[in-house]
Design a protein around this motif. Structure first.
Motif, mmCIF file in Angstrom:
data_model
loop_
_atom_site.group_PDB
_atom_site.id
_atom_site.type_symbol
_atom_site.label_atom_id
_atom_site.label_comp_id
_atom_site.label_asym_id
_atom_site.label_seq_id
_atom_site.Cartn_x
_atom_site.Cartn_y
_atom_site.Cartn_z
ATOM 1 N N ASP A 11 0.814 -1.212 0.000
ATOM 2 C CA ASP A 11 0.000 0.000 0.000
ATOM 3 C C ASP A 11 0.848 1.263 0.000
ATOM 4 O O ASP A 11 0.464 2.275 -0.568
ATOM 5 N N ASP A 12 1.997 1.209 0.663
ATOM 6 C CA ASP A 12 2.861 2.378 0.813
ATOM 7 C C ASP A 12 4.307 1.928 0.634
ATOM 8 O O ASP A 12 4.821 1.151 1.443
ATOM 9 N N THR A 60 3.257 -0.412 -5.686
ATOM 10 C CA THR A 60 1.847 -0.091 -5.429
ATOM 11 C C THR A 60 1.041 -0.204 -6.714
ATOM 12 O O THR A 60 -0.161 -0.044 -6.692
#
Length: 128
Positions: free
Chosen positions: A85-86, A126
């Motif tokens: 996600d990050d 991502t």
């Protein structure tokens, strides 16, 4: 060649196995990184996975030589692409687990290349 799967496949995909010097140590790294349980382990082999999901295996290889990516003298042979996600947070966490960062990052704004404890390159992104 058709891209459709045939109804009578000759085999089922169950795992990818990486050569390494210490299968248990590498299985622990990926178990923590991916949240997958170690389902089998011995001195020579370890397997991660969940029922119905292809697994990751780690096999002891005497005289194992890690890839030297990005130096082509010992090619990477294969690598994993992992969705996160990050990028920054995932990279920080994976480095804390024992991954290392090689000096070359081809597109660090889109994906990051890291090396697992046995030296295998893997990518986090991502964009999946």
């Amino acid at each position: 060649m058709s891209t459709e799967a045939t109804s009578a496949a000759a085999a089922r995909y169950v795992a990818v196995t990486f050569d390494c010097p210490d299968p248990i140590a590498l299985a622990r790294f990926y178990s923590t990184a991916l949240g997958l349980p170690i389902t089998y382990s011995s001195d020579e082999f370890a397997l991660l996975g969940e029922e119905g999901v292809p697994g990751l295996g780690f096999s002891r290889l005497a005289g194992y030589t890690p890839p030297t990516w990005p130096d082509p003298s010992q090619e990477k042979q294969a690598h994993l692409d992992l969705a996160v996600d990050d990028l920054d947070a995932a990279q920080t966490r994976l480095l804390a687990l024992g991954a290392t960062e090689p000096p070359t990052q081809p597109q660090p704004d889109r994906w990051r290349v890291l090396l697992d404890p046995a030296g295998h390159p893997f990518c986090i992104t991502t964009g999946v």
